[in-house]
Design an enzyme around this catalytic site. Structure first.
Site, PDB file in Angstrom:
ATOM      1  N   LYS A   1       0.833  -1.203   0.000  1.00  0.00           N
ATOM      2  CA  LYS A   1       0.000   0.000   0.000  1.00  0.00           C
ATOM      3  C   LYS A   1       0.869   1.255   0.000  1.00  0.00           C
ATOM      4  CE  LYS A   1      -4.450   1.135   2.158  1.00  0.00           C
ATOM      5  NZ  LYS A   1      -5.231   0.483   1.098  1.00  0.00           N
TER       6      LYS A   1
ATOM      7  N   SER B   1      -1.813   6.413   0.757  1.00  0.00           N
ATOM      8  CA  SER B   1      -3.035   5.629   0.969  1.00  0.00           C
ATOM      9  C   SER B   1      -3.133   5.152   2.407  1.00  0.00           C
ATOM     10  CB  SER B   1      -3.062   4.439   0.017  1.00  0.00           C
ATOM     11  OG  SER B   1      -3.146   4.861  -1.324  1.00  0.00           O
TER      12      SER B   1
ATOM     13  N   GLU C   1      -3.005  -9.679   3.470  1.00  0.00           N
ATOM     14  CA  GLU C   1      -4.298  -9.994   2.851  1.00  0.00           C
ATOM     15  C   GLU C   1      -4.075 -10.635   1.487  1.00  0.00           C
ATOM     16  OE1 GLU C   1      -8.308  -7.504   2.469  1.00  0.00           O
ATOM     17  OE2 GLU C   1      -6.915  -6.982   0.861  1.00  0.00           O
TER      18      GLU C   1
ATOM     19  N   ASN D   1     -10.905 -10.345 -12.030  1.00  0.00           N
ATOM     20  CA  ASN D   1      -9.779  -9.414 -11.965  1.00  0.00           C
ATOM     21  C   ASN D   1      -9.877  -8.357 -13.063  1.00  0.00           C
ATOM     22  OD1 ASN D   1      -7.107  -8.766 -10.729  1.00  0.00           O
ATOM     23  ND2 ASN D   1      -6.410  -9.130 -12.819  1.00  0.00           N
TER      24      ASN D   1
END
Length: 215
Positions: free
Chosen positions: A47, A51, A139, A148
């Site tokens: 990330k 963000s 995750e 996707n």
């Protein structure tokens, strides 16, 4: 506040590298056994710092709680050829001893309001650093190629148009998601039929072989 973001993100980068190797190893093992691999390919992302900061503000996450409260700093994506492959991969991950699964969210059959579909697994993963073991959250998103495709383009549209989508656009995105899911279902049914036909031909071949031997 976090003084050195590169140092903070280092274990997450390390986890992404390790897990890409592990997941690609699963795919390679299936290939070596000349079996269908439920994993088509794997990607990862860490990330972005902006963000992370934005999410900390939105979720009221304190810096000292960041490691425990933000689960998607390290994200992996597994792309599967067929729908059934998603749950095959989930079962494989559940049986592993090197992760501690904390949460599972099935957005495949329970899609989000936007139309988004994927299967999410959040797990705790130990990383060995110079000062000892650090447990971080990772995750994994497991989805088909069609899911996707939709999610990537929807994210791109959302990024370029940050305001809320007009209702008609929102509806069209939902319909596009449903079309992609129907394609997934159709391709899965075709695969099942081909497997069934192959088994039937194999059984017929064995019967004919046995008949020839008796003669």
């Amino acid at each position: 506040m976090i003084k050195d973001w590169n140092l903070f993100l280092f274990p997450y980068n390390q986890a992404a590298k390790e897990w890409k190797i592990k997941l690609r190893g699963i795919r390679e093992e299936f290939q070596l056994m000349d079996e269908h691999s439920p994993i088509e390919f794997v990607t990862s992302r860490i990330k972005a710092i902006d963000s992370i900061k934005g999410k900390m503000v939105r979720r009221n996450i304190e810096p000292e709680r960041l490691t425990e409260d933000m689960e998607d700093i390290c994200g992996l994506r597994i792309m599967c050829p067929f729908l059934d492959d998603i749950y095959t991969v989930v079962d494989i991950l559940r049986k592993r001893n090197d992760i501690d699964i904390l949460e599972e969210r099935d957005y495949v059959n329970n899609e989000k309001k936007s139309g988004y579909r994927s299967y999410h697994i959040v797990f705790k993963y130990p990383i060995e650093l110079l000062d000892g073991q650090h447990n971080i959250l990772v995750e994994i998103q497991i989805r088909t190629l069609a899911m996707n495709f939709w999610a990537t383009l929807e994210h791109s549209l959302n990024y370029k148009h940050p305001d809320v989508f007009p209702e008609n656009v929102h509806k069209r995105l939902q319909e596009a998601s449903e079309t992609a899911f129907e394609l997934d279902e159709e391709m899965s049914e075709i695969r099942k039929e081909l497997i069934k036909d192959a088994k039937r031909h194999q059984q017929e071949g064995k019967k004919n072989e046995n008949c020839n031997l008796r003669k």
